[in-house]
Design a protein around this motif. Structure first.
Motif, mmCIF file in Angstrom:
data_model
loop_
_atom_site.group_PDB
_atom_site.id
_atom_site.type_symbol
_atom_site.label_atom_id
_atom_site.label_comp_id
_atom_site.label_asym_id
_atom_site.label_seq_id
_atom_site.Cartn_x
_atom_site.Cartn_y
_atom_site.Cartn_z
ATOM 1 N N TYR A 105 18.706 1.400 -37.637
ATOM 2 C CA TYR A 105 18.424 2.345 -38.716
ATOM 3 C C TYR A 105 18.127 1.593 -40.017
ATOM 4 O O TYR A 105 17.133 1.879 -40.694
ATOM 5 C CB TYR A 105 19.607 3.303 -38.896
ATOM 6 C CG TYR A 105 19.443 4.266 -40.052
ATOM 7 C CD1 TYR A 105 18.659 5.401 -39.923
ATOM 8 C CD2 TYR A 105 20.067 4.029 -41.264
ATOM 9 C CE1 TYR A 105 18.501 6.285 -40.979
ATOM 10 C CE2 TYR A 105 19.921 4.894 -42.330
ATOM 11 C CZ TYR A 105 19.130 6.025 -42.184
ATOM 12 O OH TYR A 105 18.969 6.898 -43.243
ATOM 13 N N VAL A 109 14.792 1.612 -42.338
ATOM 14 C CA VAL A 109 14.839 1.973 -43.763
ATOM 15 C C VAL A 109 14.180 0.871 -44.594
ATOM 16 O O VAL A 109 13.355 1.147 -45.473
ATOM 17 C CB VAL A 109 16.294 2.209 -44.234
ATOM 18 C CG1 VAL A 109 16.363 2.279 -45.756
ATOM 19 C CG2 VAL A 109 16.859 3.492 -43.638
ATOM 20 N N LYS A 114 13.329 5.311 -45.982
ATOM 21 C CA LYS A 114 14.423 6.198 -45.572
ATOM 22 C C LYS A 114 13.917 7.491 -44.939
ATOM 23 O O LYS A 114 14.479 7.975 -43.965
ATOM 24 C CB LYS A 114 15.329 6.501 -46.767
ATOM 25 C CG LYS A 114 16.549 7.316 -46.398
ATOM 26 C CD LYS A 114 17.577 7.300 -47.490
ATOM 27 C CE LYS A 114 18.772 8.174 -47.246
ATOM 28 N NZ LYS A 114 19.201 8.411 -45.903
ATOM 29 N N LYS A 115 12.853 8.046 -45.483
ATOM 30 C CA LYS A 115 12.319 9.304 -44.948
ATOM 31 C C LYS A 115 11.894 9.127 -43.477
ATOM 32 O O LYS A 115 12.207 9.953 -42.627
ATOM 33 C CB LYS A 115 11.133 9.760 -45.802
ATOM 34 C CG LYS A 115 10.566 11.081 -45.411
ATOM 35 C CD LYS A 115 9.448 11.496 -46.353
ATOM 36 C CE LYS A 115 8.847 12.820 -45.932
ATOM 37 N NZ LYS A 115 7.740 13.225 -46.797
ATOM 38 N N ASP A 118 15.094 8.567 -41.316
ATOM 39 C CA ASP A 118 15.831 9.817 -41.094
ATOM 40 C C ASP A 118 15.125 10.720 -40.090
ATOM 41 O O ASP A 118 15.770 11.399 -39.298
ATOM 42 C CB ASP A 118 16.035 10.563 -42.413
ATOM 43 C CG ASP A 118 17.081 9.897 -43.297
ATOM 44 O OD1 ASP A 118 17.877 9.081 -42.776
ATOM 45 O OD2 ASP A 118 17.094 10.192 -44.505
ATOM 46 N N LYS A 119 13.810 10.703 -40.104
ATOM 47 C CA LYS A 119 13.037 11.534 -39.166
ATOM 48 C C LYS A 119 13.317 11.142 -37.714
ATOM 49 O O LYS A 119 13.404 11.991 -36.835
ATOM 50 C CB LYS A 119 11.549 11.389 -39.471
ATOM 51 C CG LYS A 119 10.646 12.199 -38.574
ATOM 52 C CD LYS A 119 9.194 12.060 -38.982
ATOM 53 C CE LYS A 119 8.288 12.858 -38.077
ATOM 54 N NZ LYS A 119 6.876 12.737 -38.472
ATOM 55 N N LYS A 121 15.987 9.082 -36.680
ATOM 56 C CA LYS A 121 17.345 8.527 -36.587
ATOM 57 C C LYS A 121 17.999 8.745 -35.221
ATOM 58 O O LYS A 121 18.665 7.858 -34.688
ATOM 59 C CB LYS A 121 18.212 9.158 -37.680
ATOM 60 C CG LYS A 121 19.601 8.590 -37.762
ATOM 61 C CD LYS A 121 20.368 9.210 -38.916
ATOM 62 C CE LYS A 121 21.699 8.531 -39.092
ATOM 63 N NZ LYS A 121 22.391 9.004 -40.285
ATOM 64 N N ASP A 122 17.782 9.908 -34.630
ATOM 65 C CA ASP A 122 18.453 10.248 -33.371
ATOM 66 C C ASP A 122 17.898 9.523 -32.151
ATOM 67 O O ASP A 122 18.530 9.528 -31.091
ATOM 68 C CB ASP A 122 18.400 11.758 -33.134
ATOM 69 C CG ASP A 122 19.218 12.524 -34.156
ATOM 70 O OD1 ASP A 122 20.159 11.936 -34.732
ATOM 71 O OD2 ASP A 122 18.917 13.707 -34.397
#
Length: 173
Positions: A105, A109, A114-115, A118-119, A121-122
């Motif tokens: 992660y 980043v 970060k955007k 985060d999109k 991340k999973d």
């Protein structure tokens, strides 16, 4: 081979032998067609490799996804990597093999923002391979997985066929 071997570890294990068979006279191609993104592609072949595999055959039908070309290179400081480049990335934080998802992660980043991180991340845990991890030296060598859903990356063997770059990320913290 990167698309076949990424999710099928047996094919990945025999990648060099299969590549040899595909480029040698041992291979018998029965049918081969590649899609133009509007129809289904098909491939069927068979071969035997002495002392490694008896008769082996492979059949596949596939339909490429239009989003395939939307994969991104992991860039650093706004630059696309060069072929065979090792990109040095310095992170803040402490990482262990137990929190490698945080490492992935944080790399995303740092390189793509970060955007973007985060999109995805999973699923980041399944998009990288760790080639080396040294807790004492606080370093790791990672690459995106060949055939990644979100990152443009090719194996060293496949780069000349796919015209997608091969590169490594040298992480330190």
């Amino acid at each position: 081979m990167e698309y076949l071997g990424n999710r099928n570890k047996l094919i990945k294990f025999y990648e060099n032998e299969i590549t040899f068979a595909l480029t040698s006279s041992a291979l018998k191609i029965y049918e081969l067609s590649f899609p133009n993104f509007n129809n289904e592609g098909k491939i069927e072949f068979s071969f035997a490799i002495e002392n490694i595999m008896n008769y082996w055959s492979f059949k596949a039908n596939f339909l490429p996804l239009p989003t395939e070309n939307n994969r991104v290179f992991i860039n650093y400081q706004g630059k696309q990597p060069k072929n065979d480049e090792e990109i040095d990335i310095k992170l803040e934080g402490l990482y262990t093999e137990n929190n490698k998802n945080k490492l992935f992660y944080d790399v995303v980043v740092k390189t793509l923002g970060k955007k973007f991180a985060d999109k995805y991340k999973d699923i980041l845990y399944n998009e990288f391979l760790i080639e080396g991890f040294n807790k004492k030296l606080k370093t790791a060598k990672i690459t995106p997985k060949p055939g990644s859903k979100i990152f443009a990356f090719s194996t060293k063997v496949s780069e000349s066929y796919t015209e997608v770059l091969y590169y490594k990320l040298n992480i330190s913290w």
